[in-house]
Design a protein around this motif. Structure first.
Motif, PDB file in Angstrom:
ATOM      1  N   ARG A  49      12.003 146.339  21.699  1.00 14.74           N
ATOM      2  CA  ARG A  49      12.880 145.432  22.430  1.00 14.74           C
ATOM      3  C   ARG A  49      12.204 144.068  22.478  1.00 14.74           C
ATOM      4  O   ARG A  49      11.052 143.954  22.875  1.00 14.74           O
ATOM      5  N   VAL A  50      12.937 143.035  22.070  1.00 18.30           N
ATOM      6  CA  VAL A  50      12.364 141.703  22.029  1.00 18.30           C
ATOM      7  C   VAL A  50      13.305 140.716  22.716  1.00 18.30           C
ATOM      8  O   VAL A  50      14.525 140.900  22.738  1.00 18.30           O
ATOM      9  N   LEU A  51      12.719 139.683  23.282  1.00 22.33           N
ATOM     10  CA  LEU A  51      13.501 138.619  23.892  1.00 22.33           C
ATOM     11  C   LEU A  51      13.822 137.591  22.819  1.00 22.33           C
ATOM     12  O   LEU A  51      12.919 136.995  22.225  1.00 22.33           O
ATOM     13  N   THR A  52      15.098 137.387  22.548  1.00 17.37           N
ATOM     14  CA  THR A  52      15.518 136.474  21.492  1.00 17.37           C
ATOM     15  C   THR A  52      16.202 135.247  22.082  1.00 17.37           C
ATOM     16  O   THR A  52      16.722 135.277  23.199  1.00 17.37           O
ATOM     17  N   THR A  53      16.181 134.184  21.316  1.00 14.84           N
ATOM     18  CA  THR A  53      16.874 132.948  21.691  1.00 14.84           C
ATOM     19  C   THR A  53      17.750 132.535  20.527  1.00 14.84           C
ATOM     20  O   THR A  53      17.294 132.463  19.389  1.00 14.84           O
ATOM     21  N   ALA A 160      18.959 135.150  15.427  1.00 19.18           N
ATOM     22  CA  ALA A 160      17.827 134.860  16.313  1.00 19.18           C
ATOM     23  C   ALA A 160      16.492 134.923  15.573  1.00 19.18           C
ATOM     24  O   ALA A 160      15.453 135.212  16.175  1.00 19.18           O
ATOM     25  N   GLY A 161      16.509 134.676  14.261  1.00 12.62           N
ATOM     26  CA  GLY A 161      15.275 134.671  13.496  1.00 12.62           C
ATOM     27  C   GLY A 161      14.755 136.038  13.115  1.00 12.62           C
ATOM     28  O   GLY A 161      13.625 136.160  12.652  1.00 12.62           O
ATOM     29  N   ILE A 162      15.561 137.097  13.295  1.00  6.83           N
ATOM     30  CA  ILE A 162      15.152 138.458  12.950  1.00  6.83           C
ATOM     31  C   ILE A 162      15.984 138.911  11.761  1.00  6.83           C
ATOM     32  O   ILE A 162      17.218 138.961  11.843  1.00  6.83           O
ATOM     33  N   GLU A 163      15.318 139.233  10.674  1.00  8.59           N
ATOM     34  CA  GLU A 163      16.017 139.438   9.406  1.00  8.59           C
ATOM     35  C   GLU A 163      17.155 140.445   9.504  1.00  8.59           C
ATOM     36  O   GLU A 163      18.276 140.179   9.068  1.00  8.59           O
ATOM     37  N   ARG A 164      16.896 141.603  10.073  1.00  9.04           N
ATOM     38  CA  ARG A 164      17.887 142.670  10.025  1.00  9.04           C
ATOM     39  C   ARG A 164      18.801 142.723  11.250  1.00  9.04           C
ATOM     40  O   ARG A 164      19.579 143.653  11.415  1.00  9.04           O
ATOM     41  N   LEU A 165      18.688 141.728  12.097  1.00  5.66           N
ATOM     42  CA  LEU A 165      19.582 141.638  13.246  1.00  5.66           C
ATOM     43  C   LEU A 165      20.904 141.037  12.773  1.00  5.66           C
ATOM     44  O   LEU A 165      20.963 139.889  12.340  1.00  5.66           O
ATOM     45  N   LEU A 166      21.961 141.831  12.836  1.00  6.52           N
ATOM     46  CA  LEU A 166      23.269 141.464  12.285  1.00  6.52           C
ATOM     47  C   LEU A 166      24.221 141.132  13.423  1.00  6.52           C
ATOM     48  O   LEU A 166      24.707 142.016  14.119  1.00  6.52           O
ATOM     49  N   CYS A 167      24.465 139.854  13.638  1.00  6.23           N
ATOM     50  CA  CYS A 167      25.288 139.417  14.770  1.00  6.23           C
ATOM     51  C   CYS A 167      26.732 139.163  14.350  1.00  6.23           C
ATOM     52  O   CYS A 167      27.034 138.949  13.183  1.00  6.23           O
ATOM     53  N   VAL A 168      27.614 139.159  15.353  1.00  7.06           N
ATOM     54  CA  VAL A 168      29.038 138.969  15.132  1.00  7.06           C
ATOM     55  C   VAL A 168      29.578 138.089  16.249  1.00  7.06           C
ATOM     56  O   VAL A 168      29.001 138.038  17.344  1.00  7.06           O
TER      57      VAL A 168
END
Length: 411
Positions: A49-53, A160-168
């Motif tokens: 779990r990471v805090l993202t901006t 958020a700068g994380i390669e595999r984080l897939l946002c919608v």
């Protein structure tokens, strides 16, 4: 509908790598930036779990301005009023790729329904596929950063700068999903084979990746069962807070839990589907010490695992809270026979009848003529109870696994 469930979801790298901003991009205004905790999943199943901006979501068009989308029933087991409605929306699929999208939907559904307790309670779910056409095929930053595509839901990797984080764009996803008959959970699939997904009010997953459906299962544990994460990474070493409200983490060790009948004490020492026995294992809730979990390694700790016994119990109770136990019943008391149609899932269901509080038989039908009612007004109640070895808590049995219908009869 009963309590609605919403969920979050996935993705990962061995480390959090900040995505370099394009040189032409202006510095974001502080009001357009938001911070949030995100779960990050690795292909090996580990979770952190990471805090993202990231920049706040841009406003979407009014719902009335959205194009109508075709809604396809994938699996309908009953009326939406007594079912959990899972709605898939897709992004990066052109109109000519809807058959591929349909294959991805069925693949993810099969993956979810292969695990307990979904498998045994499949009859409590309806599944809908919403065909959302995109102008271009694929999603942003796939396979590499800098790739931009025009799609309906603005999905992309490197969120958020994380390669595999897939946002919608969650607002758009919900608006399209709302074209289905009812919505209890939205799962957005991106047209990609790259492992990834993202958390939030809408779950996302790579439609063409065989592993990404595990993220949805984990997140349904959160949104449906209200289960806590059981991994230790995220917020420090020692937990010093109060007893968490989630049913699968506790500050109490086995002896105290057993003595004072706390949390999962009914399951202590029992073999659990995810391996080993139920106990109080050190670590969980994003901390290494001061907090305990029920089993060594459930799906709330590592993807690809099973729900442990307390988790399975919580999920089943949540299913019934949403759906109830009765599909339909006699519309009124004008007939000489009253009836109910229970939802048939795992375990057994029993229907008992009472007239003016007195026992009047069992079964799904009650013959009023045989009851020989006297003149005046009478209250008839049918109570349906589900029994399963996976629910031991009497409070859950009473509040979630019991449902009733009542009629008033005048003679």
């Amino acid at each position: 509908m009963r309590t609605k469930a919403m969920l979050c979801v996935l993705a990962c790298l061995a480390a959090v790598i900040p995505a370099p901003a394009a040189a032409a991009d202006p510095a974001p205004d502080s009001a357009s930036v938001r911070s949030e905790w995100r779960e990050v999943f690795s292909p090996d199943g580990s979770i952190r779990r990471v805090l993202t901006t990231r920049r706040a979501e841009e406003p979407s068009a009014p719902r009335s301005a959205l194009a109508a989308a075709e809604v396809i029933p994938i699996e309908v087991n009953g009326p939406s009023e007594s079912r959990f409605d899972l709605v898939f929306v897709g992004d990066g699929y052109t109109s000519s790729q809807f058959s591929t999208y349909g294959q991805h939907v069925r693949s993810k559904l099969d993956e979810i329904m292969a695990i307990e307790p979904f498998r045994s309670h499949r009859a409590q779910f309806n599944v809908w596929q919403v065909n959302v056409p995109s102008a271009q095929s694929g999603v942003d930053n796939d396979p590499t950063q800098g790739v931009s595509r025009s799609t309906a839901l603005d999905m992309g990797f490197w969120c958020a700068g994380i390669e595999r984080l897939l946002c919608v764009n969650e607002t758009k996803a919900r608006q399209y999903a709302a074209q289905a008959r009812d919505v209890d959970q939205v799962l957005a699939l991106g047209n990609s084979t790259k492992y990834g997904g993202a958390g939030g009010g809408v779950a996302t997953a790579s439609g063409g990746n065989a592993q990404s459906g595990q993220v949805a299962i984990h997140e349904l544990g959160h949104s449906v069962g209200k289960l806590a994460d059981e991994y230790t990474y995220g917020q420090g070493d020692l937990y010093t807070g109060p007893e968490p409200r989630e049913s699968n983490v506790s500050i109490y060790q086995r002896a105290t839990m057993s003595q004072y009948k706390l949390k999962w004490y009914r399951w202590l020492g029992q073999s659990t589907p995810d391996g080993g026995v139920i106990d109080t294992f050190t670590g969980g809730y994003y901390h290494q010490r001061g907090i305990y979990r029920p089993s060594d390694n459930s799906i709330m700790r590592t993807l690809g695992r099973q729900f442990n016994l307390p988790g399975r119990e919580a999920m089943i109770a949540a299913f019934y809270r949403e759906t109830g136990l009765i599909d339909a019943g006699a519309p009124d008391a004008s007939s000489s026979v009253l009836w109910v149609k229970p939802i048939r899932s795992a375990g057994t269901t029993t229907t008992t009848w009472r007239i003016d509080g007195r026992p009047a038989g069992t079964g799904d039908r009650l013959d009023l003529a045989a009851a020989r009612l006297s003149g005046g007004s009478h209250t008839v109640t049918a109570t349906v109870t589900a029994r399963t070895p996976w629910v031991r808590d009497p409070a859950l049995q009473k509040n979630a696994l019991t449902d009733s219908r009542t009629w008033t009869i005048t003679r």
